[in-house]
Motif scaffolding. Structure first.
Motif, short mmCIF file in Angstrom:
data_model
loop_
_atom_site.label_atom_id
_atom_site.label_comp_id
_atom_site.label_asym_id
_atom_site.label_seq_id
_atom_site.Cartn_x
_atom_site.Cartn_y
_atom_site.Cartn_z
N PHE A 19 76.09 -21.45 14.76
CA PHE A 19 74.67 -21.29 14.47
C PHE A 19 73.89 -22.55 14.83
CE2 PHE A 19 76.56 -18.10 11.81
CZ PHE A 19 75.61 -17.10 11.68
N ASP A 20 72.67 -22.36 15.33
CA ASP A 20 71.69 -23.42 15.40
C ASP A 20 71.19 -23.65 13.97
OD1 ASP A 20 69.74 -25.21 16.55
OD2 ASP A 20 68.27 -23.61 16.33
N THR A 24 66.58 -21.35 12.69
CA THR A 24 67.63 -20.33 12.68
C THR A 24 68.16 -20.17 11.27
OG1 THR A 24 68.23 -20.77 14.99
CG2 THR A 24 69.86 -19.62 13.64
N ALA A 123 73.86 -27.97 16.79
CA ALA A 123 72.42 -28.12 16.60
C ALA A 123 71.91 -29.47 17.06
CB ALA A 123 72.07 -27.94 15.11
N LYS A 155 71.84 -30.24 23.03
CA LYS A 155 71.59 -29.00 23.78
C LYS A 155 70.33 -29.18 24.63
CE LYS A 155 71.23 -26.58 20.01
NZ LYS A 155 71.11 -25.49 19.01
N MET A 177 77.24 -17.74 20.01
CA MET A 177 76.20 -18.70 19.66
C MET A 177 74.99 -17.94 19.16
SD MET A 177 75.36 -21.88 19.43
CE MET A 177 73.80 -22.45 18.71
N GLY A 179 71.08 -18.46 17.83
CA GLY A 179 69.99 -19.43 17.73
C GLY A 179 68.66 -18.85 18.13
N ASP A 180 67.60 -19.66 17.94
CA ASP A 180 66.23 -19.18 18.18
C ASP A 180 65.71 -19.50 19.57
OD1 ASP A 180 66.15 -21.98 17.27
OD2 ASP A 180 63.98 -21.76 17.44
N ARG A 181 66.40 -20.39 20.31
CA ARG A 181 65.87 -20.81 21.61
C ARG A 181 66.72 -20.27 22.76
NH1 ARG A 181 63.27 -26.79 21.73
NH2 ARG A 181 63.23 -26.17 23.92
N ASP A 185 69.89 -22.60 23.28
CA ASP A 185 71.01 -21.91 22.64
C ASP A 185 71.65 -20.84 23.52
OD1 ASP A 185 70.67 -23.28 20.11
OD2 ASP A 185 68.90 -22.05 19.80
N THR A 196 76.18 -14.19 22.76
CA THR A 196 74.96 -14.84 22.29
C THR A 196 74.07 -13.87 21.52
OG1 THR A 196 73.92 -14.40 24.45
CG2 THR A 196 74.90 -16.59 24.11
N HIS A 198 70.09 -13.93 20.02
CA HIS A 198 68.80 -14.60 19.89
C HIS A 198 68.13 -14.14 18.60
CE1 HIS A 198 64.45 -15.22 21.52
NE2 HIS A 198 64.89 -16.31 20.92
#
Length: 235
Positions: A19-20, A24, A123, A155, A177, A179-181, A185, A196, A198
């Protein structure tokens, strides 16, 4: 071969979920608002009248437009002159981690997923990521915490992902993975062969894929939807 056996044979052997942190697991919005307020105050002292809300709106634009360094983009946009940029940029050194709060779904989601997977963090964070995870009650669910400040690499550099995978003794195809980006990510994890997800939270949740490398395996609105997304993607 019946349908069930075919599904089982093609199921991805995902063992680890990474996780980010910012936007996130932790909602950084209160810290960003506080920082925008300090910038607005300093700009007024320089006879540049910009409201906190105007800064917030431009921050959202920067996020959606894939600005690699959002704070730098904001400062450069609003600074009265290039000479003002360095000291305005330094306002970001006083980031208020104490204002960050876990998203409501963070702890229950990690608690549920930890029953079935090993969980970790990858992160871009200042020193102390592990301690902040402990403070927020999330550390018991995490087997590995890799923060950029401690790792010495951030990252989207693939080396931070490779460091996490090495520490987890995990192949890319055995990891996801979350994450929000898309740029930090999703893309680097995709290129390594990871699954992945999002999570469209915060400003970067407005990002949309610019090419195939940024298309996630799954896309969700909140952490609550991560578990169903995993089930769908791995079935």
């Amino acid at each position: 071969m019946n349908h069930n056996s075919r599904s089982q044979s093609t199921r991805s052997p995902v063992r680890w979920l990474f996780f980010d942190v910012g936007q996130t697991l932790l909602d950084e919005t209160p810290a960003w608002i506080e920082q925008f307020g300090r910038l607005s105050t300093r700009l007024s002292e320089l006879h540049r009248l910009v409201t906190t809300e105007q800064i917030r709106r431009y921050y959202m634009v920067c996020c959606a437009a894939f600005a690699p360094r959002q704070w730098l983009s904001i400062v450069q946009h609003f600074a009265p002159s290039a000479d003002d940029v360095p000291h305005l940029l330094a306002l970001g050194d006083s980031w208020r981690h104490d204002l960050e709060v876990p998203f409501p779904d963070a702890k229950p989601t990690l608690a549920e997923l930890a029953k079935h997977y090993r969980l970790g963090i990858i992160a871009n964070q200042s020193l102390g990521t592990r301690e902040r995870m402990e403070k927020h009650g999330l550390l018991p669910y995490l087997s590995l915490v890799i923060g950029s400040a401690e790792a010495g690499v951030a990252k989207p550099d693939p080396r931070i992902f490779e460091e996490a995978l090495h520490a987890a003794a995990c192949k890319p195809g055995e990891a996801a993975m979350i994450g929000d980006r898309l740029d930090n990510d999703i893309r680097p994890a995709n290129l390594l062969g990871m699954m992945t997800i999002h999570v469209r939270q915060g400003g970067s949740g407005a990002q949309r894929p610019r090419d195939a490398s940024e298309i996630p395996t799954a896309s969700v609105e909140t952490l609550r939807e991560v578990t169903p997304a995993l089930i769908r993607s791995l079935s």
